[in-house]
Motif scaffolding. Sequence first.
Motif, short mmCIF file in Angstrom:
data_model
loop_
_atom_site.label_atom_id
_atom_site.label_comp_id
_atom_site.label_asym_id
_atom_site.label_seq_id
_atom_site.Cartn_x
_atom_site.Cartn_y
_atom_site.Cartn_z
N TRP A 17 18.70 -7.14 -10.81
CA TRP A 17 17.76 -6.11 -11.27
C TRP A 17 16.94 -5.65 -10.08
O TRP A 17 17.06 -6.17 -8.98
CB TRP A 17 16.90 -6.62 -12.42
CG TRP A 17 15.97 -7.74 -12.08
CD1 TRP A 17 14.64 -7.64 -11.77
CD2 TRP A 17 16.27 -9.13 -11.99
NE1 TRP A 17 14.11 -8.87 -11.51
CE2 TRP A 17 15.09 -9.82 -11.64
CE3 TRP A 17 17.44 -9.88 -12.19
CZ2 TRP A 17 15.04 -11.20 -11.47
CZ3 TRP A 17 17.38 -11.26 -12.02
CH2 TRP A 17 16.19 -11.90 -11.67
N VAL A 18 16.09 -4.67 -10.29
CA VAL A 18 15.29 -4.06 -9.24
C VAL A 18 13.83 -4.43 -9.43
O VAL A 18 13.32 -4.36 -10.54
CB VAL A 18 15.46 -2.52 -9.27
CG1 VAL A 18 14.53 -1.83 -8.29
CG2 VAL A 18 16.92 -2.14 -9.00
N THR A 19 13.17 -4.85 -8.33
CA THR A 19 11.75 -5.18 -8.43
C THR A 19 10.85 -4.17 -7.72
O THR A 19 9.65 -4.16 -7.95
CB THR A 19 11.45 -6.58 -7.85
OG1 THR A 19 11.85 -6.62 -6.48
CG2 THR A 19 12.16 -7.66 -8.66
N ALA A 62 16.66 -8.05 -6.99
CA ALA A 62 16.49 -9.48 -7.27
C ALA A 62 17.75 -10.00 -7.97
O ALA A 62 18.47 -9.24 -8.62
CB ALA A 62 15.27 -9.71 -8.17
N TYR A 63 17.99 -11.30 -7.83
CA TYR A 63 19.18 -11.92 -8.40
C TYR A 63 18.84 -13.29 -8.98
O TYR A 63 17.96 -13.98 -8.47
CB TYR A 63 20.24 -12.20 -7.34
CG TYR A 63 20.48 -11.19 -6.28
CD1 TYR A 63 21.57 -10.34 -6.35
CD2 TYR A 63 19.65 -11.11 -5.17
CE1 TYR A 63 21.82 -9.43 -5.33
CE2 TYR A 63 19.89 -10.21 -4.15
CZ TYR A 63 20.98 -9.36 -4.23
OH TYR A 63 21.24 -8.47 -3.23
N GLU A 64 19.64 -13.69 -9.95
CA GLU A 64 19.73 -15.08 -10.39
C GLU A 64 21.20 -15.42 -10.50
O GLU A 64 21.97 -14.68 -11.13
CB GLU A 64 19.06 -15.30 -11.74
CG GLU A 64 17.57 -15.38 -11.68
CD GLU A 64 16.92 -15.74 -13.00
OE1 GLU A 64 15.76 -16.16 -12.96
OE2 GLU A 64 17.57 -15.58 -14.06
N VAL A 65 21.59 -16.50 -9.85
CA VAL A 65 22.95 -17.04 -9.98
C VAL A 65 22.82 -18.18 -10.97
O VAL A 65 22.09 -19.14 -10.72
CB VAL A 65 23.49 -17.54 -8.62
CG1 VAL A 65 24.90 -18.11 -8.79
CG2 VAL A 65 23.47 -16.42 -7.59
N VAL A 90 11.91 -3.86 -12.95
CA VAL A 90 10.93 -4.73 -13.60
C VAL A 90 9.98 -5.19 -12.49
O VAL A 90 10.41 -5.43 -11.36
CB VAL A 90 11.58 -5.94 -14.30
CG1 VAL A 90 12.30 -6.85 -13.34
CG2 VAL A 90 10.57 -6.72 -15.09
N SER A 91 8.71 -5.28 -12.78
CA SER A 91 7.76 -5.63 -11.75
C SER A 91 7.96 -7.09 -11.32
O SER A 91 8.37 -7.94 -12.11
CB SER A 91 6.33 -5.41 -12.21
OG SER A 91 5.95 -6.41 -13.13
N GLU A 92 7.64 -7.37 -10.08
CA GLU A 92 7.76 -8.72 -9.52
C GLU A 92 6.85 -9.68 -10.28
O GLU A 92 7.18 -10.85 -10.46
CB GLU A 92 7.42 -8.71 -8.03
CG GLU A 92 7.62 -10.03 -7.34
CD GLU A 92 9.07 -10.48 -7.25
OE1 GLU A 92 9.30 -11.67 -7.03
OE2 GLU A 92 9.98 -9.65 -7.40
#
Length: 147
Positions: free
Chosen positions: A79-81, A91-94, A139-141
């Motif tokens: 997603w984008v922060t 941003a990423y989550e694996v 989405v905001s940080e």
Amino acid sequence: MARHIYACPMRWSDMDAFGHVNNVVFLRYLEEARIDFMFTQAAEAGAGEFAGGSVVARHEIDYKLPLVHRPTPVTIETWVTRIGGASVTVAYEVKDTDEDGVERVYVRASSVVVPYDLAAGRPRRISPVEREFLGRFLVSEELRTAA
């Protein structure tokens, strides 16, 4: 909040001598997810300019758990922060979810990506079409770190 979901295949060569995915390999996983997001998905949405050139200005990676090789892909959510004038922070989550519904996050990371005009040899501004596409995943940080 919309997130781009990428099923990243794992290769036997991704493992290191300790039996888990090597830290450098995670950068390749993030790259695969980012390319699918910013090149493939963006182009399908009519915002394919990123495929014409972009460079990574920064990576930040937090390794949370070791990931061992298995035959099934690992999930990478993207997603984008932040959307700036001439850069975007992705941003990423694996992660994955086991058969009991327990989620495991192996890596949390972010990359600053700069659109780049290859012919001119310099960064370029984010176009309105790109901004609209990226905005769907923004989405905001502060929200991300609160989760």
